[in-house]
Design a protein around this motif. Structure first.
Motif, PDB file in Angstrom:
ATOM      1  N   SER A  53      11.380 -43.613   4.564  1.00  0.00           N
ATOM      2  CA  SER A  53      12.004 -44.017   5.822  1.00  0.00           C
ATOM      3  C   SER A  53      12.487 -42.812   6.608  1.00  0.00           C
ATOM      4  CB  SER A  53      13.171 -44.968   5.532  1.00  0.00           C
ATOM      5  OG  SER A  53      13.860 -45.303   6.722  1.00  0.00           O
ATOM      6  N   PHE A  54      13.082 -41.852   5.914  1.00  0.00           N
ATOM      7  CA  PHE A  54      13.670 -40.688   6.577  1.00  0.00           C
ATOM      8  C   PHE A  54      12.592 -39.770   7.143  1.00  0.00           C
ATOM      9  CE2 PHE A  54      15.543 -36.338   6.273  1.00  0.00           C
ATOM     10  CZ  PHE A  54      16.566 -36.494   7.190  1.00  0.00           C
ATOM     11  N   TYR A  55      11.566 -39.452   6.339  1.00  0.00           N
ATOM     12  CA  TYR A  55      10.590 -38.458   6.769  1.00  0.00           C
ATOM     13  C   TYR A  55       9.506 -39.031   7.672  1.00  0.00           C
ATOM     14  CZ  TYR A  55      12.957 -35.448   3.494  1.00  0.00           C
ATOM     15  OH  TYR A  55      13.926 -34.719   2.845  1.00  0.00           O
ATOM     16  N   SER A  56       9.423 -40.327   7.750  1.00  0.00           N
ATOM     17  CA  SER A  56       8.480 -40.924   8.696  1.00  0.00           C
ATOM     18  C   SER A  56       9.132 -41.227  10.037  1.00  0.00           C
ATOM     19  CB  SER A  56       7.895 -42.215   8.113  1.00  0.00           C
ATOM     20  OG  SER A  56       8.917 -43.196   7.927  1.00  0.00           O
ATOM     21  N   SER A  57      10.444 -41.047  10.134  1.00  0.00           N
ATOM     22  CA  SER A  57      11.162 -41.333  11.380  1.00  0.00           C
ATOM     23  C   SER A  57      10.610 -40.470  12.513  1.00  0.00           C
ATOM     24  CB  SER A  57      12.654 -41.059  11.178  1.00  0.00           C
ATOM     25  OG  SER A  57      13.367 -41.232  12.382  1.00  0.00           O
ATOM     26  N   ASN A  58      10.427 -41.094  13.690  1.00  0.00           N
ATOM     27  CA  ASN A  58       9.833 -40.371  14.814  1.00  0.00           C
ATOM     28  C   ASN A  58      10.423 -40.869  16.132  1.00  0.00           C
ATOM     29  OD1 ASN A  58       8.178 -38.696  16.315  1.00  0.00           O
ATOM     30  ND2 ASN A  58       6.346 -39.976  16.084  1.00  0.00           N
ATOM     31  N   PRO A  59      11.734 -40.691  16.338  1.00  0.00           N
ATOM     32  CA  PRO A  59      12.376 -41.237  17.541  1.00  0.00           C
ATOM     33  C   PRO A  59      11.905 -40.602  18.833  1.00  0.00           C
ATOM     34  CG  PRO A  59      13.871 -39.750  16.391  1.00  0.00           C
ATOM     35  CD  PRO A  59      12.687 -39.964  15.489  1.00  0.00           C
ATOM     36  N   GLY A  60      11.365 -39.396  18.769  1.00  0.00           N
ATOM     37  CA  GLY A  60      10.898 -38.725  19.974  1.00  0.00           C
ATOM     38  C   GLY A  60       9.428 -38.921  20.247  1.00  0.00           C
ATOM     39  N   ALA A  61       8.782 -39.829  19.490  1.00  0.00           N
ATOM     40  CA  ALA A  61       7.355 -40.125  19.662  1.00  0.00           C
ATOM     41  C   ALA A  61       6.508 -38.855  19.587  1.00  0.00           C
ATOM     42  CB  ALA A  61       7.105 -40.861  20.975  1.00  0.00           C
ATOM     43  N   ASP A  62       6.793 -38.028  18.593  1.00  0.00           N
ATOM     44  CA  ASP A  62       6.035 -36.802  18.373  1.00  0.00           C
ATOM     45  C   ASP A  62       4.610 -37.172  17.974  1.00  0.00           C
ATOM     46  OD1 ASP A  62       4.918 -34.437  17.442  1.00  0.00           O
ATOM     47  OD2 ASP A  62       6.745 -33.777  16.425  1.00  0.00           O
ATOM     48  N   PRO A  63       3.609 -36.769  18.753  1.00  0.00           N
ATOM     49  CA  PRO A  63       2.226 -37.149  18.427  1.00  0.00           C
ATOM     50  C   PRO A  63       1.715 -36.520  17.140  1.00  0.00           C
ATOM     51  CG  PRO A  63       2.268 -35.564  20.237  1.00  0.00           C
ATOM     52  CD  PRO A  63       3.686 -35.965  19.992  1.00  0.00           C
ATOM     53  N   LYS A  64       2.430 -35.532  16.618  1.00  0.00           N
ATOM     54  CA  LYS A  64       1.999 -34.879  15.386  1.00  0.00           C
ATOM     55  C   LYS A  64       2.556 -35.557  14.138  1.00  0.00           C
ATOM     56  CE  LYS A  64       1.000 -30.284  17.222  1.00  0.00           C
ATOM     57  NZ  LYS A  64       1.209 -28.827  17.081  1.00  0.00           N
ATOM     58  N   ILE A  65       3.312 -36.629  14.309  1.00  0.00           N
ATOM     59  CA  ILE A  65       3.865 -37.363  13.179  1.00  0.00           C
ATOM     60  C   ILE A  65       3.137 -38.699  13.067  1.00  0.00           C
ATOM     61  CG2 ILE A  65       5.947 -38.319  12.119  1.00  0.00           C
ATOM     62  CD1 ILE A  65       5.977 -35.264  12.562  1.00  0.00           C
ATOM     63  N   SER A  66       2.607 -38.995  11.881  1.00  0.00           N
ATOM     64  CA  SER A  66       1.929 -40.273  11.665  1.00  0.00           C
ATOM     65  C   SER A  66       2.214 -40.772  10.255  1.00  0.00           C
ATOM     66  CB  SER A  66       0.420 -40.145  11.896  1.00  0.00           C
ATOM     67  OG  SER A  66      -0.147 -39.232  10.971  1.00  0.00           O
ATOM     68  N   VAL A  67       2.076 -42.070  10.070  1.00  0.00           N
ATOM     69  CA  VAL A  67       2.354 -42.703   8.782  1.00  0.00           C
ATOM     70  C   VAL A  67       1.228 -43.682   8.475  1.00  0.00           C
ATOM     71  CG1 VAL A  67       4.010 -44.020   7.412  1.00  0.00           C
ATOM     72  CG2 VAL A  67       4.832 -42.543   9.261  1.00  0.00           C
ATOM     73  N   SER A  68       0.747 -43.644   7.251  1.00  0.00           N
ATOM     74  CA  SER A  68      -0.249 -44.603   6.777  1.00  0.00           C
ATOM     75  C   SER A  68       0.163 -45.053   5.388  1.00  0.00           C
ATOM     76  CB  SER A  68      -1.642 -43.973   6.751  1.00  0.00           C
ATOM     77  OG  SER A  68      -2.600 -44.880   6.230  1.00  0.00           O
ATOM     78  N   GLY A  69       0.800 -46.224   5.331  1.00  0.00           N
ATOM     79  CA  GLY A  69       1.313 -46.706   4.056  1.00  0.00           C
ATOM     80  C   GLY A  69       2.405 -45.790   3.549  1.00  0.00           C
ATOM     81  N   SER A  70       2.192 -45.206   2.385  1.00  0.00           N
ATOM     82  CA  SER A  70       3.179 -44.296   1.801  1.00  0.00           C
ATOM     83  C   SER A  70       2.875 -42.836   2.097  1.00  0.00           C
ATOM     84  CB  SER A  70       3.247 -44.508   0.282  1.00  0.00           C
ATOM     85  OG  SER A  70       1.978 -44.239  -0.308  1.00  0.00           O
ATOM     86  N   THR A  71       1.845 -42.598   2.913  1.00  0.00           N
ATOM     87  CA  THR A  71       1.468 -41.226   3.257  1.00  0.00           C
ATOM     88  C   THR A  71       2.003 -40.862   4.635  1.00  0.00           C
ATOM     89  OG1 THR A  71      -0.543 -41.282   1.915  1.00  0.00           O
ATOM     90  CG2 THR A  71      -0.437 -39.632   3.681  1.00  0.00           C
ATOM     91  N   VAL A  72       2.741 -39.763   4.681  1.00  0.00           N
ATOM     92  CA  VAL A  72       3.284 -39.244   5.934  1.00  0.00           C
ATOM     93  C   VAL A  72       2.550 -37.949   6.260  1.00  0.00           C
ATOM     94  CG1 VAL A  72       5.352 -38.464   7.150  1.00  0.00           C
ATOM     95  CG2 VAL A  72       5.534 -40.231   5.387  1.00  0.00           C
ATOM     96  N   THR A  73       2.183 -37.787   7.522  1.00  0.00           N
ATOM     97  CA  THR A  73       1.515 -36.561   7.954  1.00  0.00           C
ATOM     98  C   THR A  73       2.322 -35.910   9.067  1.00  0.00           C
ATOM     99  OG1 THR A  73      -0.681 -37.419   7.385  1.00  0.00           O
ATOM    100  CG2 THR A  73      -0.583 -35.575   8.946  1.00  0.00           C
TER     101      THR A  73
END
Length: 673
Positions: A592-612
């Motif tokens: 939950s913490f590391y997938s958070s993206n309040p600024g809509a950063d296009p470099k942050i993505s989540v797929s299931g349990s994988t965070v990029t």
């Protein structure tokens, strides 16, 4: 241009029998007097006679002395007097008699007499208070006796000749000129405004804007008056960040460095690392206040060893606090003349050693980590958030022989003068050094998580507001004087050591949004200072369950093992993951913490349990960052390279992750804007 109708005339000495110029301070300034910088001023109340008097404010390291050199005749009797108020006020002439009062609650006249020697042609009279005894006042100074001209008259000196610009930085201009016969002092003008009064034939004007041209002229003064102005010269300050004389110190791409303490096992590691790809651009080591006597030797070893691997050496001057991380240590030591004497002598020795080991090559300096943060956090409000009002025993740089009064600039006995003197000293003894003070994220308060509580827009504005407060204070300290960069750290300790099951509730855990706030903080301050940013002591650890494969020379399995957050120097952090980019598997509160993206950063993505997280080095470069220096700040931090301390002295503490990612990045680095 003539100064009135008497510029070249012979006139009677001021007040006929009084040889002192501006004896009652009626010019409204300190013309004719040389006073301790920032401690003396001319006031309109209280006065003994006329409309002005002298106010000298003593500190724990400065007596607020004012002097005037006056032409006299040999073998002649003189009487010196002045009216004074205050505790422990002194009046005298160098080499002759003096007098003082322990307490003058109202105007009291002090008087003394002396007879000059057979070859004496000038004397220096002085007024001063005593250390930490408050403000004294003086008025109506008088020196009577035969005039130094021999005929009872004094001639206004001719305008100085030979005015020249002897050097510039991004915020200062140094001037020199020829002596004028009969002059006892000189006034320096910037355009029509008088900006300095000196008794020597050189002066440095500070507080100037970068890349700007200024016109300067000089006049000569004595007891008869002031000469016409000299022929003006134009000085153009350096562009921001050049430091005046420093050669290019960073490449055209965002570069990377590491903590580096030379030693047999460490150097063996770097020799092996070099066979796998590029080595870091910089290697830094600490100079600590508990080890002053070894600063020169430490510098020589670092510089010579770093150069063997093609790394630019960087010294971290951690001397002011004596390597005691206490909130008040810097404040105490900067007011101690004895401490600063040792400090400046050690600084000189280290800078000279760097120049000897790498003549003409850049050696970096990150100056006094945490000092400015502690001072702003704990003391600045008392002094109106103005570093120029915070006392410091800067005069120790002259009394120690590190700088010379007259030929080197006059730096004030305050925090501003101290920062300027430190920067100037380093570059005097190592002209191609590149220097910058370190600034803290917590100097006012740590605002990096304000977007969690205030929302993205309001939180980002809050980060900017706090950064602006910090920038305003460090600008009063003039940390940009002769500087090339401003440095920022981020704790220097990997957060994994805390083993907090809810990272969102702990200030030391940062997700990608918080790191973006960090870059905003850095950008706001570095733009205000017009200096490039260097990130320093950035934690090395990475987020676990990385999808980045390991070279088999690090781990035969081809997988980077998890950092267990228990073993010494094996702790997670998100810095390497944020800057280099990575994919990792997570779960629960961490997901939950590391997938958070309040600024809509296009470099942050989540797929299931994988965070990029994509690489954010381009964002750092856009914010004005030119280099990132990674490394642990405490013994519990993770080391990405072996160190001569702790348990990992032959290999890195993170199983080679940071070294792998660094070498991969340096194979195709991000160009600077």
């Amino acid at each position: 241009m003539l100064l009135g109708s008497v510029s070249l005339a012979t006139v009677a000495a001021a007040d006929s029998s009084n040889l002192a110029v501006n004896a009652g301070f009626e010019t409204g300034d300190l013309s004719g007097w040389a006073c301790s910088a920032t401690t003396a001023s001319v006031v309109t109340t209280p006065v003994h006679g006329g409309t002005h008097s002298l106010a000298g404010t003593t500190t724990g390291s400065d007596t607020a002395q004012c002097t005037q050199t006056i032409s006299v005749q040999p073998n002649s009797a003189y009487t010196l007097s002045a009216y004074v108020e205050g505790a422990y006020v002194y009046l005298g002439a160098d080499g002759y008699n003096s007098t003082w009062t322990p307490s003058a609650t109202s105007w009291q006249q002090l008087s003394t007499t002396f007879t000059t020697g057979a070859t004496t042609t000038s004397v220096k009279i002085y007024l001063h208070g005593w250390y930490a005894q408050g403000t004294y006042r003086a008025d109506d100074v008088s020196l009577t006796g035969p005039s130094g001209s021999g005929g009872g008259t004094v001639t206004i000196p001719a305008a100085p000749t030979g005015l020249a610009v002897s050097g510039t930085t991004s915020s200062s201009a140094s001037l020199s000129w020829n002596a004028s016969t009969g002059a006892t002092g000189y006034n320096v003008y910037q355009g029509s405004a008088k900006v300095a009064s000196v008794t020597t034939t050189a002066a440095t004007v500070t507080g100037l804007a970068a890349s700007t041209s200024y016109a300067f002229s000089v006049t000569a003064t004595n007891s008869a008056g002031e000469s016409a102005k000299s022929t003006a010269v134009t000085a153009t300050t350096q562009s921001a960040g050049t430091g005046g004389s420093t050669s290019a110190w960073h490449p055209s791409y965002l570069s990377v460095g590491t903590v580096y303490t030379p030693g047999s096992t460490v150097d063996s590691f770097f020799s092996t690392l070099k066979t796998h790809g590029p080595v870091p651009n910089y290697g830094y080591e600490y100079l600590i206040g508990g080890d002053f006597s070894n600063w020169a030797a430490t510098t020589t070893t670092l510089v010579s060893h770093a150069q063997q691997f093609g790394m630019t050496p960087v010294l971290v001057d951690y001397g002011m606090n004596g390597n005691v991380d206490g909130t008040g240590v810097d404040f105490t030591n900067m007011q101690s003349a004895s401490w600063l004497t040792t400090y400046f002598q050690s600084l000189k020795n280290a800078a000279a050693a760097a120049n000897a080991a790498a003549p003409g090559k850049p050696v970096g300096w990150v100056i006094e980590p945490d000092m400015l943060g502690y001072l702003q956090q704990n003391y600045a409000a008392t002094y109106g958030n103005d570093a120029s009002k915070m006392p410091a025993a800067t005069n120790a740089v002259y009394s120690s022989g590190v700088l010379a009064s007259g030929s080197d600039p006059a730096f004030g006995n305050n925090l501003r003068g101290l920062t300027e003197a430190i920067n100037y000293t380093i570059k005097k003894y190592d002209p191609t050094a590149f220097v910058g003070w370190q600034v803290n994220t917590w100097a006012v308060r740590d605002a990096l998580k304000d977007t969690d509580s205030l929302g993205w827009s309001a939180g980002r504005q809050s980060v900017t507001n706090v950064a602006t407060q910090v920038a305003a204070f460090v600008k009063t300290a003039d940390i940009g004087y002769d500087a090339d960069l401003v440095a920022f750290d981020q704790w220097g300790q990997d957060f994994g050591i805390l083993r907090d099951p809810n990272p969102a509730a702990d200030i030391r855990y940062l997700n990608a949004a918080h790191w973006s706030n960090y870059l905003l903080y850095v950008q706001t301050i570095r733009q205000s200072l017009a200096l490039p940013a260097v990130l320093w002591q950035i934690p090395v650890g990475h987020l676990n369950s990385t999808h980045t494969p390991s070279p088999t020379y690090w781990n035969s399995s081809g997988v980077f093992p998890d950092l267990d957050n228990v073993t010494t120097e094996q702790s997670e952090d998100s810095a390497s993951t944020f800057f280099y980019g990575d994919s990792f598997t997570s779960s629960g509160n961490n997901l939950s913490f590391y997938s958070s993206n309040p600024g809509a950063d296009p470099k942050i993505s989540v797929s299931g349990s994988t965070v990029t997280w994509g690489s954010h080095i381009p964002e750092a470069a856009a914010a004005g960052v030119v280099a990132i220096l990674f490394g642990a700040g405490t013994g519990t931090g993770t080391y990405g390279v072996p160190e001569m301390v702790g348990t990992n002295q032959t290999g890195p503490g993170d199983f080679g992750y940071w070294a792998t990612r660094t070498q991969s990045y340096l194979n195709s680095p991000t160009p600077l804007p």
